[in-house]
Design a protein around this motif. Sequence first.
Motif, PDB file in Angstrom:
ATOM      1  N   PRO A 190      50.816   1.977  16.434  1.00 37.72           N
ATOM      2  CA  PRO A 190      51.793   2.280  17.489  1.00 37.72           C
ATOM      3  C   PRO A 190      52.263   3.730  17.412  1.00 37.72           C
ATOM      4  O   PRO A 190      52.468   4.287  16.331  1.00 37.72           O
ATOM      5  CB  PRO A 190      52.939   1.308  17.202  1.00 37.72           C
ATOM      6  CG  PRO A 190      52.323   0.201  16.412  1.00 37.72           C
ATOM      7  CD  PRO A 190      51.241   0.844  15.593  1.00 37.72           C
ATOM      8  N   THR A 191      52.426   4.348  18.574  1.00 42.73           N
ATOM      9  CA  THR A 191      52.876   5.741  18.632  1.00 42.73           C
ATOM     10  C   THR A 191      54.383   5.869  18.759  1.00 42.73           C
ATOM     11  O   THR A 191      54.930   6.945  18.591  1.00 42.73           O
ATOM     12  CB  THR A 191      52.249   6.450  19.839  1.00 42.73           C
ATOM     13  OG1 THR A 191      52.689   5.792  21.054  1.00 42.73           O
ATOM     14  CG2 THR A 191      50.730   6.401  19.762  1.00 42.73           C
ATOM     15  N   GLY A 192      55.054   4.771  19.137  1.00 35.90           N
ATOM     16  CA  GLY A 192      56.488   4.838  19.391  1.00 35.90           C
ATOM     17  C   GLY A 192      56.805   5.109  20.845  1.00 35.90           C
ATOM     18  O   GLY A 192      57.970   5.087  21.253  1.00 35.90           O
ATOM     19  N   ALA A 193      55.757   5.373  21.669  1.00 32.24           N
ATOM     20  CA  ALA A 193      56.007   5.632  23.087  1.00 32.24           C
ATOM     21  C   ALA A 193      56.305   4.321  23.809  1.00 32.24           C
ATOM     22  O   ALA A 193      55.778   3.268  23.476  1.00 32.24           O
ATOM     23  CB  ALA A 193      54.791   6.307  23.710  1.00 32.24           C
ATOM     24  N   GLY A 194      57.157   4.374  24.803  1.00 35.30           N
ATOM     25  CA  GLY A 194      57.470   3.206  25.608  1.00 35.30           C
ATOM     26  C   GLY A 194      58.403   2.241  24.900  1.00 35.30           C
ATOM     27  O   GLY A 194      59.045   2.568  23.895  1.00 35.30           O
ATOM     28  N   ALA A 209      46.139   2.006  24.268  1.00 35.15           N
ATOM     29  CA  ALA A 209      45.808   3.395  23.938  1.00 35.15           C
ATOM     30  C   ALA A 209      45.754   4.254  25.192  1.00 35.15           C
ATOM     31  O   ALA A 209      46.187   5.422  25.179  1.00 35.15           O
ATOM     32  CB  ALA A 209      44.471   3.443  23.199  1.00 35.15           C
ATOM     33  N   GLU A 210      45.263   3.702  26.273  1.00 32.15           N
ATOM     34  CA  GLU A 210      45.188   4.464  27.527  1.00 32.15           C
ATOM     35  C   GLU A 210      46.561   4.696  28.136  1.00 32.15           C
ATOM     36  O   GLU A 210      46.749   5.635  28.909  1.00 32.15           O
ATOM     37  CB  GLU A 210      44.267   3.731  28.510  1.00 32.15           C
ATOM     38  CG  GLU A 210      42.810   3.755  28.054  1.00 32.15           C
ATOM     39  CD  GLU A 210      41.904   2.820  28.830  1.00 32.15           C
ATOM     40  OE1 GLU A 210      40.673   2.932  28.674  1.00 32.15           O
ATOM     41  OE2 GLU A 210      42.420   1.974  29.599  1.00 32.15           O
ATOM     42  N   ARG A 211      47.531   3.866  27.745  1.00 31.30           N
ATOM     43  CA  ARG A 211      48.926   4.094  28.179  1.00 31.30           C
ATOM     44  C   ARG A 211      49.684   4.985  27.197  1.00 31.30           C
ATOM     45  O   ARG A 211      50.870   5.279  27.420  1.00 31.30           O
ATOM     46  CB  ARG A 211      49.659   2.755  28.312  1.00 31.30           C
ATOM     47  CG  ARG A 211      49.131   1.847  29.415  1.00 31.30           C
ATOM     48  CD  ARG A 211      50.081   0.681  29.665  1.00 31.30           C
ATOM     49  NE  ARG A 211      50.224  -0.174  28.485  1.00 31.30           N
ATOM     50  CZ  ARG A 211      49.500  -1.264  28.248  1.00 31.30           C
ATOM     51  NH1 ARG A 211      48.553  -1.627  29.121  1.00 31.30           N
ATOM     52  NH2 ARG A 211      49.698  -1.988  27.158  1.00 31.30           N
ATOM     53  N   GLY A 212      49.040   5.382  26.103  1.00 30.25           N
ATOM     54  CA  GLY A 212      49.690   6.229  25.111  1.00 30.25           C
ATOM     55  C   GLY A 212      50.569   5.480  24.136  1.00 30.25           C
ATOM     56  O   GLY A 212      51.359   6.103  23.425  1.00 30.25           O
ATOM     57  N   VAL A 268      40.196   8.101  15.693  1.00 27.71           N
ATOM     58  CA  VAL A 268      39.145   7.541  16.542  1.00 27.71           C
ATOM     59  C   VAL A 268      39.662   7.537  17.981  1.00 27.71           C
ATOM     60  O   VAL A 268      40.775   7.064  18.241  1.00 27.71           O
ATOM     61  CB  VAL A 268      38.786   6.104  16.113  1.00 27.71           C
ATOM     62  CG1 VAL A 268      37.744   5.511  17.053  1.00 27.71           C
ATOM     63  CG2 VAL A 268      38.294   6.067  14.672  1.00 27.71           C
ATOM     64  N   SER A 269      38.887   8.081  18.890  1.00 29.00           N
ATOM     65  CA  SER A 269      39.262   8.046  20.309  1.00 29.00           C
ATOM     66  C   SER A 269      38.109   7.463  21.116  1.00 29.00           C
ATOM     67  O   SER A 269      36.943   7.772  20.865  1.00 29.00           O
ATOM     68  CB  SER A 269      39.614   9.451  20.818  1.00 29.00           C
ATOM     69  OG  SER A 269      38.552  10.360  20.590  1.00 29.00           O
ATOM     70  N   HIS A 270      38.431   6.589  22.037  1.00 33.74           N
ATOM     71  CA  HIS A 270      37.426   5.879  22.825  1.00 33.74           C
ATOM     72  C   HIS A 270      37.336   6.460  24.227  1.00 33.74           C
ATOM     73  O   HIS A 270      38.196   7.226  24.652  1.00 33.74           O
ATOM     74  CB  HIS A 270      37.801   4.398  22.927  1.00 33.74           C
ATOM     75  CG  HIS A 270      38.888   4.152  23.929  1.00 33.74           C
ATOM     76  ND1 HIS A 270      40.229   4.353  23.637  1.00 33.74           N
ATOM     77  CD2 HIS A 270      38.857   3.776  25.244  1.00 33.74           C
ATOM     78  CE1 HIS A 270      40.961   4.085  24.696  1.00 33.74           C
ATOM     79  NE2 HIS A 270      40.154   3.740  25.687  1.00 33.74           N
ATOM     80  N   TRP A 271      36.288   6.089  24.936  1.00 34.89           N
ATOM     81  CA  TRP A 271      36.258   6.283  26.375  1.00 34.89           C
ATOM     82  C   TRP A 271      35.441   5.161  27.006  1.00 34.89           C
ATOM     83  O   TRP A 271      34.642   4.510  26.345  1.00 34.89           O
ATOM     84  CB  TRP A 271      35.684   7.658  26.764  1.00 34.89           C
ATOM     85  CG  TRP A 271      34.213   7.836  26.599  1.00 34.89           C
ATOM     86  CD1 TRP A 271      33.236   7.574  27.518  1.00 34.89           C
ATOM     87  CD2 TRP A 271      33.527   8.333  25.436  1.00 34.89           C
ATOM     88  NE1 TRP A 271      31.998   7.880  27.008  1.00 34.89           N
ATOM     89  CE2 TRP A 271      32.142   8.357  25.738  1.00 34.89           C
ATOM     90  CE3 TRP A 271      33.939   8.780  24.176  1.00 34.89           C
ATOM     91  CZ2 TRP A 271      31.186   8.787  24.823  1.00 34.89           C
ATOM     92  CZ3 TRP A 271      32.983   9.202  23.273  1.00 34.89           C
ATOM     93  CH2 TRP A 271      31.636   9.211  23.602  1.00 34.89           C
TER      94      TRP A 271
END
Length: 343
Positions: free
Chosen positions: A273-277, A309-312, A331-334
Motif C-alpha cells: 500500500p502507498t497510503g494514497a486514498g 496499482a493503476e489507481r496509485g 516491479v511495474s506492470h503494463w
Amino acid sequence: MPPSFRPLIQKIPTVARVPHRSVLSLTGSQASEFLNGILSTLVHSPPRPFYSAFLHAQGRVLYDIFVYTRTGQPGYLIDYDSRPSEATPLLDLIKRYVLRARVKVRDASEEYDVWGAWGDASGEPERQWKWAESSGIAEPVWTEWPWGTQHESISDRRAPGMGRRLLVRKGDRPPEASTHDLASEEAYTLHRILHGVPEGFTDMPPMQAFPMDSNLDLMGGLDFRKGCYVGQELTVRTYHKGVIRKRILPVAIHSPPDLPPSFASGLDIRAVPTGAGEPRPKPRGNGKLLSSFNGMGLALLRLEQVEAAERGEVTFSMDVETDGTISTWGVSHWRPDWWPVKP
C-alpha cells in the motif's frame, strides 16, 4: 506498452531458435478426429495449422502447443515444451488416448528444430472480440483463418507482431536466415515477453496453471463451444459462471542499479500500500514472477491488485536473495496494447 520500452522491440526482420521445444509426429486417417477429442480448440478437417492446449481433467494446463500440417504425408506435427515437469510426458499422454483410433504417434524431435521469425511488414487478419457476460473472458473472432495454410509453418497470432513459427530440419537454418538478422534464443524470449505472450512450463506450470489466468482465451487457444474434450467441464463453467481473478501481464523490474539478465521464476511479487486514498486492508496474496530477461518479465498478478496499482493505491515489489543478502526490487506492470477493452 510504456513509451520507454518501445525501443526494445525489434522491428527489423529477425529469426531465432525457440528454446525448450520438441516435436511429435501424429499421423493416420483419424488424426483430426482424434485430436479434436483431446485438445482445447476445434480441429478442422482437412487439416489446418493452429494453436491449442492439452488440459488436465480438472481444467488446468498441461501443455501449450502449436500444431502444424506436414509436407508429403497426411497428419500433424506438434511443437511443445518437453522439459521435465509434473505433467505426464506428452508422447505417453497421447498414447493413453489412442485406444482403437487409427493414428500413430512418435517423437520427431531428432528431425526438427523450432524457430521464430518476426519483424517483417506482413499484414494480419482483422481481430474482433467476443466477451463472456460476466467472467472477464474474451475470445478473438477472426475474419479469416488466422494461423496460415503453409506446411510446417504457422502464423503466430497469439498477439499482433509475434510473426511466424517454423519447423526446420535438424541442424539447418530456415530460409529466412538469409534475409533476417540471426538472433539468440534469449532474443526470442524477450520478444514474446514484450508482447505479453506466456509460453511453456515457466509461464504455465503444468497441473497448476488455469488456462484463462494464462491468457489462453485471449491468445486463441480455447474454444468454449466445441464438443467434449479433456478439461472442458471446468473451463466452460468458468466461462459462464466464474470470474477471472488473475492474469499474466508483462512487467519491468527496476532498482537496484546492477540488473542481472534474469531472475528465478516463482519469486513472490508483493502489493505494498502507498497510503494514497482511503485506508484499505492489506492486499491479500502475492503475484509470481515467471519468465524474465534483461529486467523485463511476465508475472501472474491478481487483477484487484493490478487495478489498485493503476489507481496509485499500491506498488509492486519483490525480494531477491543474492549471496546471502536480500535486496528489494521494484516491479511495474503494463497491459499489452493488443488486449481487448470491454465496452
